[in-house]
Design an enzyme around this catalytic site. Sequence first.
Site, mmCIF file in Angstrom:
data_model
loop_
_atom_site.group_PDB
_atom_site.id
_atom_site.type_symbol
_atom_site.label_atom_id
_atom_site.label_comp_id
_atom_site.label_asym_id
_atom_site.label_seq_id
_atom_site.Cartn_x
_atom_site.Cartn_y
_atom_site.Cartn_z
ATOM 1 N N HIS A 426 4.803 -12.669 -10.755
ATOM 2 C CA HIS A 426 6.046 -13.410 -10.990
ATOM 3 C C HIS A 426 6.842 -12.713 -12.084
ATOM 4 O O HIS A 426 6.274 -12.103 -13.001
ATOM 5 C CB HIS A 426 5.727 -14.852 -11.386
ATOM 6 C CG HIS A 426 6.939 -15.681 -11.689
ATOM 7 N ND1 HIS A 426 7.946 -15.889 -10.773
ATOM 8 C CD2 HIS A 426 7.313 -16.348 -12.826
ATOM 9 C CE1 HIS A 426 8.882 -16.646 -11.318
ATOM 10 N NE2 HIS A 426 8.527 -16.930 -12.555
ATOM 11 N N ASP A 449 13.036 -18.601 -16.850
ATOM 12 C CA ASP A 449 12.033 -18.537 -15.783
ATOM 13 C C ASP A 449 12.529 -19.363 -14.604
ATOM 14 O O ASP A 449 12.706 -20.577 -14.710
ATOM 15 C CB ASP A 449 10.695 -19.079 -16.290
ATOM 16 C CG ASP A 449 9.542 -18.805 -15.336
ATOM 17 O OD1 ASP A 449 9.799 -18.599 -14.138
ATOM 18 O OD2 ASP A 449 8.384 -18.809 -15.788
ATOM 19 N N CYS A 512 12.131 -14.154 -7.449
ATOM 20 C CA CYS A 512 12.069 -14.214 -8.913
ATOM 21 C C CYS A 512 12.645 -12.952 -9.556
ATOM 22 O O CYS A 512 13.310 -13.026 -10.597
ATOM 23 C CB CYS A 512 10.638 -14.443 -9.371
ATOM 24 S SG CYS A 512 9.423 -13.336 -8.620
#
Length: 571
Positions: A426, A449, A512
């Site tokens: 990630h 995030d 991401c």
Amino acid sequence: MKRQRAIELDRVKKTMLNIDWDDALGDEEVPELEIIATDKIPPREPTLSGYEPAVSVRSLRDNELDDHLKRQRSLLTRLGDKLADKGEKIRNRIGELEYEKQRRMFQQRTKMQDADNGCQILEKPKSSDVFMRASTASKDTSGQGTSGSKDVSRSTFAAHFSDNLKMGPQPVKLVNDKLQDLGRGSWISKANRDSIIEKNNVWRSLPRLSKCKVSLKNFYSESKDPKGDRRPNEAYGKGKPNESSPYLLVDDDDGDDDKVIGYETPRHWSLKASPLQSSSCRKKSDDKVINLDEDEPLSPMVVEEACELPEGLPEDIYYPSSDQSDGRDLVQVSLKDLKCLSPGEYLTSPVINFYIRYVQHHVFSADKTAANCHFFNTFFYKKLTEAVSYKGNDRDAYFVKFRRWWKGFDLFCKSYIFIPIHEDLHWSLVIICIPDKEDESGLTIIHLDSLGLHPRNLIFNNVKRFLREEWNYLNQDAPLDLPISAKVWRDLPNMINEAEVQVPQQKNDFDCGLFLLFFIRRFIEEAPQRLTLQDLKMIHKKWFKPEEASALRIKIWNILVDLFRKGNQTD
């Protein structure tokens, strides 16, 4: 009176209904059912996971399949309880991946047995064996104790059943009504039909699935792979947009080469502009804030068309060019790195490092804010964690060696420091904000995030230790002329703020990296030359539309293809 009436009704003469069965049924014999393997397989139903743009499990290589499994399990462990569906979609996805892994193992074992026996016709396993294998494989996927990962639908069975029908036409005697219904394919046409429950094979009742209105198509129009081979499904088709999607998904042509029945294949897709809806707060010139409870349509988002990847390109390019850089921030990108820009793929370090340099040298080359920023690459944070956690006796010497990462730069003279973070498959972003001399509130660390997956407190702690180590090193020398308040500099280890902000969240599990890059770009566009704590309000859940970040995939693809073309002309 009621009793007398009941007796009279019983005395009514009952006549027999005569049916001419010969006339009703006819004399024609019911033909024996044949199952014939064909070249073209009907499109599959939507995936159980509910992710329309998900990567087809059949298209994954073995190592990619393992990576997807690892990522999905990590997502389920960290986010399962936080999601609205309690991780049901993720568990279903894990079940699909586990079943595909078991199917490949079974297929490989069957081929080995056939090679030993010299057989040409594959032996069909019993249906109970197939489902018991799949359910056993799904039990260990999530570790949550729920039944979501144990689910195996009849669509999955049909996919396995059709794989073994590669011989010529031959009569097949169906065992029971369930298999007969499956063999005729009538289940495909009944989009709202509940899956049949078979308790002894660990089936469960699945939710009704509506038929997918549109399929997905690769946005690479008539593109070729890095070797020059033309990709399948090359031309753009025409179709209607899915109302729930921010993209215009283009329907595939009849030339579908998918060889799996039972669930939707994430086919190649194309992105075009589509109207979006969201709730928002609008601020008028009189500073009156109006909250709109109802959704309002927004203007269509313009999305680029992906350009074609031509043949004969160089294997590698370097960015920026020698006239734009002194070579210290040079990034190498190869043709094989472009694969991560395919739909449903995770961005890799070469592409992320390239776009960071592209933003720095091209997009904001004349921007004062960007000129006073320092951008670390994707490998820096791992070295940072190693440096701050080093326990050896030569700790000071180890940190001096670590300082080579920013040799020639005084970090505390910068306005912003960007640190990409890659952990647990990630991506997220840290921004260190350095105040000016008039601001005595201290330094500020922001963590962005798009899934909330990375441990924020641990990241804050590591970055704080890094800043304190650098402060200790610089304080050994004579006083520096820094654009920081003397009060803040004297007590800097205790003057570092942790900013907890909420940011737009991605709608899938593979964008991401795109969100990390869009965070950088949007922040530079809107941030002042020096950020204060009051400026943090610019970062919020509605900071931008998630589709804007996802659209970077095509933008970066087009930029890189153009640079490869120019590199070919230079060569």
